[in-house]
Design a protein around this motif. Structure first.
Motif, PDB file in Angstrom:
ATOM      1  N   PRO A  97       0.815  -1.206   0.000  1.00 37.67           N
ATOM      2  CA  PRO A  97       0.000   0.000   0.000  1.00 37.67           C
ATOM      3  C   PRO A  97       0.855   1.266   0.000  1.00 37.67           C
ATOM      4  N   TRP A  98       0.245   2.387  -0.353  1.00 39.57           N
ATOM      5  CA  TRP A  98       0.945   3.669  -0.299  1.00 39.57           C
ATOM      6  C   TRP A  98       1.198   4.024   1.163  1.00 39.57           C
ATOM      7  N   LEU A  99       2.381   4.577   1.430  1.00 38.72           N
ATOM      8  CA  LEU A  99       2.730   4.983   2.788  1.00 38.72           C
ATOM      9  C   LEU A  99       3.068   6.467   2.821  1.00 38.72           C
ATOM     10  N   ASP A 100       2.607   7.122   3.850  1.00 37.33           N
ATOM     11  CA  ASP A 100       2.976   8.518   4.074  1.00 37.33           C
ATOM     12  C   ASP A 100       4.440   8.542   4.539  1.00 37.33           C
ATOM     13  N   PRO A 101       5.342   9.150   3.751  1.00 38.41           N
ATOM     14  CA  PRO A 101       6.767   9.137   4.130  1.00 38.41           C
ATOM     15  C   PRO A 101       7.032   9.666   5.530  1.00 38.41           C
ATOM     16  N   ALA A 102       6.193  10.583   5.994  1.00 37.26           N
ATOM     17  CA  ALA A 102       6.412  11.187   7.316  1.00 37.26           C
ATOM     18  C   ALA A 102       6.019  10.248   8.449  1.00 37.26           C
ATOM     19  N   LYS A 103       5.315   9.171   8.125  1.00 36.82           N
ATOM     20  CA  LYS A 103       4.799   8.296   9.176  1.00 36.82           C
ATOM     21  C   LYS A 103       5.353   6.877   9.090  1.00 36.82           C
ATOM     22  N   ILE A 104       6.382   6.658   8.282  1.00 32.28           N
ATOM     23  CA  ILE A 104       6.931   5.312   8.117  1.00 32.28           C
ATOM     24  C   ILE A 104       7.740   4.917   9.351  1.00 32.28           C
ATOM     25  N   ASP A 105       7.405   3.779   9.911  1.00 31.94           N
ATOM     26  CA  ASP A 105       8.186   3.193  10.999  1.00 31.94           C
ATOM     27  C   ASP A 105       9.176   2.215  10.354  1.00 31.94           C
ATOM     28  N   PRO A 106      10.470   2.523  10.326  1.00 35.55           N
ATOM     29  CA  PRO A 106      11.432   1.664   9.628  1.00 35.55           C
ATOM     30  C   PRO A 106      11.529   0.257  10.194  1.00 35.55           C
ATOM     31  N   ASP A 107      11.040   0.070  11.417  1.00 31.90           N
ATOM     32  CA  ASP A 107      11.089  -1.262  12.031  1.00 31.90           C
ATOM     33  C   ASP A 107       9.805  -2.061  11.821  1.00 31.90           C
ATOM     34  N   ASN A 108       8.826  -1.441  11.190  1.00 29.54           N
ATOM     35  CA  ASN A 108       7.544  -2.135  10.985  1.00 29.54           C
ATOM     36  C   ASN A 108       6.882  -1.593   9.719  1.00 29.54           C
ATOM     37  N   ILE A 109       7.484  -1.880   8.590  1.00 23.28           N
ATOM     38  CA  ILE A 109       6.978  -1.374   7.312  1.00 23.28           C
ATOM     39  C   ILE A 109       5.915  -2.336   6.779  1.00 23.28           C
TER      40      ILE A 109
END
Length: 259
Positions: free
Chosen positions: A174-186
């Motif tokens: 799905p599309w992800l908001d770059p400002a809200k990406i959790d790098p440990d749980n993508i």
């Protein structure tokens, strides 16, 4: 349950002609072709499973037989790897309940990915199954980088709570908001280009009409979804290893760095 592994390999790839014969440099400086590395990955799968290379090109047959593979020649009219697997099973008279399609551009496929598929099929509920791998920050970055550059990289998958696939795409979904990406749980899952089919599902595939989405995306598994056949997604764990297919010439350096 009798299982066989088929590696479909065609020479006339649109994005990368001759891809199965592309050579990669190993850590000791030696070089091996993509098809040989993929065949060796299949050999590492636990259990007694025959491994066949299915091709329509004498150059691939010669190269594969040179390193000891059993090769089945299939028609040039096969439009994708699933059709080529079905043709190989018929041509070889293969006695198998489950056929695993390990595409010839995935030498980094760990054996436990395929073993997880075989275990899923052994439960008797799935007729088609495929692995999915949650993206880490590096892999997600590769996806985004490829799309920004206009390259078609790997494939992503979305699926429901029952693990039935909803869609596969060469876009990052799905599309992800770059400002809200959790790098440990993508929440983006890399679709690993391996399939397991029951014999009847593989036989039926060629009778199903090619769908619009399959044609637009260039993804063979969408034929099953468009015709109402469920595809079970099996989440696998990379166990610290990096997984990537060889989709474009630029991926050679990525895979060599992992090797």
């Amino acid at each position: 349950m009798k299982t066989a592994i088929v590696i479909p390999a065609r020479y006339a790839s649109t994005r990368y002609p001759g891809k199965p014969l592309a050579e990669l440099t190993l850590p000791d400086g030696s070089r091996k072709s993509l098809i040989q590395l993929t065949w060796e990955a299949a050999q590492a799968v636990a259990g007694d499973h025959p491994v066949l290379v299915a091709s329509d090109d004498d150059r691939i047959r010669t190269a594969a037989e040179r390193f000891g593979a059993e090769v089945v020649m299939t028609p040039e009219t096969c439009r994708n790897g699933t059709e080529r697997c079905a043709a190989a099973v018929e041509a070889a008279g293969l006695d198998a309940d489950v056929i695993v399609n390990l595409q010839g551009d995935a030498p980094l496929t760990p054996p436990w990915f395929i073993e997880a598929l075989i275990d899923e099929m052994a439960r008797g509920r799935a007729r088609v199954a495929t692995p999915v791998l949650r993206c880490d920050a590096v892999t997600y970055g590769h996806f985004v980088e490829d799309r920004k550059a206009g390259r078609v990289g790997g494939t992503t998958a979305v699926f429901g709570t029952d693990r039935s696939a909803l869609y596969f795409s060469k876009e990052v979904i799905p599309w992800l908001d770059p400002a809200k990406i959790d790098p440990d749980n993508i929440p983006v899952f890399h679709h690993v280009g391996v399939y397991a089919y029951t014999r009847d599902a593989l036989s039926a595939y060629g009778t199903l009409p090619e769908g619009t989405l399959e044609r637009l995306e260039g993804l063979e598994q969408l034929r099953f979804l468009e015709n109402g056949w469920p595809v079970t997604c099996v989440e696998v764990d990379a166990r610290g290893r990096v997984f990537w297919e060889l989709n474009n010439p630029g991926d050679v350096a990525r895979i060599e760095s992992v090797l």
